[in-house]
Structure formats: C-alpha cells, structure tokens
Design a protein around this motif. Sequence first.
Motif, short mmCIF file in Angstrom:
data_model
loop_
_atom_site.label_atom_id
_atom_site.label_comp_id
_atom_site.label_asym_id
_atom_site.label_seq_id
_atom_site.Cartn_x
_atom_site.Cartn_y
_atom_site.Cartn_z
N ALA A 96 0.81 -1.22 0.00
CA ALA A 96 0.00 0.00 0.00
C ALA A 96 0.85 1.27 0.00
O ALA A 96 0.49 2.27 -0.64
N GLU A 97 1.98 1.23 0.70
CA GLU A 97 2.82 2.44 0.77
C GLU A 97 3.43 2.82 -0.58
O GLU A 97 3.84 3.97 -0.78
N HIS A 98 3.48 1.86 -1.51
CA HIS A 98 4.05 2.12 -2.82
C HIS A 98 2.99 2.26 -3.91
O HIS A 98 3.32 2.36 -5.10
N GLU A 99 1.73 2.24 -3.51
CA GLU A 99 0.63 2.22 -4.48
C GLU A 99 0.69 3.38 -5.46
O GLU A 99 0.53 3.20 -6.68
N SER A 100 0.93 4.57 -4.97
CA SER A 100 0.95 5.75 -5.84
C SER A 100 2.05 5.63 -6.89
O SER A 100 1.83 5.90 -8.08
N LEU A 101 3.23 5.24 -6.46
CA LEU A 101 4.35 5.06 -7.39
C LEU A 101 4.03 3.99 -8.42
O LEU A 101 4.24 4.19 -9.64
N VAL A 102 3.54 2.86 -7.96
CA VAL A 102 3.28 1.74 -8.86
C VAL A 102 2.21 2.10 -9.90
O VAL A 102 2.31 1.72 -11.07
N ARG A 103 1.21 2.85 -9.49
CA ARG A 103 0.18 3.28 -10.44
C ARG A 103 0.78 4.19 -11.51
O ARG A 103 0.44 4.08 -12.70
N ARG A 104 1.66 5.09 -11.11
CA ARG A 104 2.30 5.97 -12.10
C ARG A 104 3.17 5.16 -13.06
O ARG A 104 3.15 5.40 -14.28
N VAL A 105 3.91 4.22 -12.51
CA VAL A 105 4.76 3.37 -13.35
C VAL A 105 3.92 2.58 -14.33
O VAL A 105 4.27 2.42 -15.51
N CYS A 106 2.78 2.08 -13.87
CA CYS A 106 1.89 1.31 -14.73
C CYS A 106 1.41 2.14 -15.92
O CYS A 106 1.40 1.67 -17.06
N GLN A 107 1.03 3.37 -15.65
CA GLN A 107 0.57 4.25 -16.71
C GLN A 107 1.69 4.55 -17.70
O GLN A 107 1.47 4.55 -18.92
N GLU A 108 2.88 4.81 -17.19
CA GLU A 108 4.02 5.08 -18.07
C GLU A 108 4.37 3.87 -18.92
O GLU A 108 4.68 4.00 -20.11
N ALA A 109 4.31 2.70 -18.31
CA ALA A 109 4.62 1.47 -19.05
C ALA A 109 3.60 1.23 -20.16
O ALA A 109 3.96 0.79 -21.26
N SER A 110 2.34 1.52 -19.89
CA SER A 110 1.31 1.37 -20.90
C SER A 110 1.57 2.27 -22.10
O SER A 110 1.44 1.85 -23.26
N GLU A 111 1.97 3.51 -21.83
CA GLU A 111 2.29 4.43 -22.92
C GLU A 111 3.52 3.97 -23.70
O GLU A 111 3.55 4.05 -24.94
N LEU A 112 4.51 3.46 -23.01
CA LEU A 112 5.71 2.96 -23.69
C LEU A 112 5.39 1.74 -24.54
O LEU A 112 5.95 1.56 -25.63
N ARG A 113 4.50 0.90 -24.04
CA ARG A 113 4.08 -0.27 -24.84
C ARG A 113 3.43 0.20 -26.13
O ARG A 113 3.70 -0.35 -27.22
N ARG A 114 2.58 1.20 -26.04
CA ARG A 114 1.92 1.74 -27.23
C ARG A 114 2.95 2.29 -28.22
O ARG A 114 2.88 2.01 -29.43
#
Length: 213
Positions: free
Chosen positions: A51-69
Amino acid sequence: MRTEHVEDWLSRLASAGPAPGGGAAAAMHAAMAAALVEKVCNFTIGRPSYAEHESLVRRVCQEASELRRQAVELADADARAFTSVTEAYKLPANGEHERMARSAAIQGALVMAAAVPVRTAEVASRVLELVERIIGRSNTAVLSDLAVSASSSGAALASASVHVEVNRASINSPEVAERLGDAVAKIEEAIENAHRISAEVRERISRAAPVAR
C-alpha cells in the motif's frame, strides 16, 4: 501490428518479404518488456502489503502502458522505413540526373530508417528505468516478470544497436554518421544497465521464498 494476430505477424516475420524484420522485432521486445512491467504493477496495485508504494506503482503502470503503445507503433514504423529503403534502391539510375535522385532518395531513406531503432532504444531504456523504480516496491511473487522485462529491454537495445549500425554504414553524411555513432555508444551503455538490473532482480529471486501469485 495492433490489429494483426500474433501468428500472422510471426509468419510475415519468417517470410522472404522485406518487412517486418529485425528492427520490428526489436520494437516488439521493447513492447513485451513494457507489458511485463504493467503486469507486475497490476499484481501489486490493491495489495495491502504494498500500500505504501501504491501511488508510485500506479504511475509506473501508466508510463509502461504508454511505452508499450509507442513500441508497437515503432514496430510498424520500422517496417515502413525498411520498405522505403528497398523502394529507393529500386529507383532508375540511367542518367546522371536519375543517379543523383536515386542516391538522394536512398540516403534520405537510410537516415529515416536509422532513426527508428534509435527511438526503439530510447523506449527500451525508459522501460528499464521503470523496472528499476519498482524493484523492492512491487509484488515479489512476480519478480521473475521484472527480470524478463529487463532481459527483453536488453534484447531490444542490442537489436536496435545492430540496426542503427547497419544503416549508419551506408550513410554518406559524416555529421549524421557521427550522431548515430554517439547514439550507438549510448545504447551500449544502456545494454550494460540492462544486464545489471536483470542480475539484481535475479539475485532477489534467489533470496526470496517461493510465493504463489
């Protein structure tokens, strides 16, 4: 690539057709690396232990999705760029004017073709940064996926480096050739970084107790 079945794309990759080829495969390595980062994030988001890393992980997930595209788009761009090169070589060269026009077309196509693997390498390097950001902050049950992401990024980088060099070797402009040489040197540094990150994750795997997903 977005609407094509994987098997169809692989069949085209295996064929005697000019494209897709190794450059497109490099971009798909980067796309898979980004997708694996997303997977790790999705296995982490919503888990109380992280839970303490949730904010970071969500941002990373969004960035990774854009990089995949972006990586998938680069796979298509590489196929188009290589086709442009082959078409330029087919231009007539019967007289001085045609020879000059053909040479200019070839050089222009080569410069554009070299730009695609440079961009692929940039995407792969950014994926590696994301991997590094969530090491120790993401679900340990999917550490192996982080390791494969780093390895896939490394494969994308190595493949991109080859394709920059292939095009660079035929480019006449010293300035462009020098710029591409600098890009290759930067890619080689990123490859070493990929090895380092992959080794770090694998070391963590060797220390971690087996965890069910």
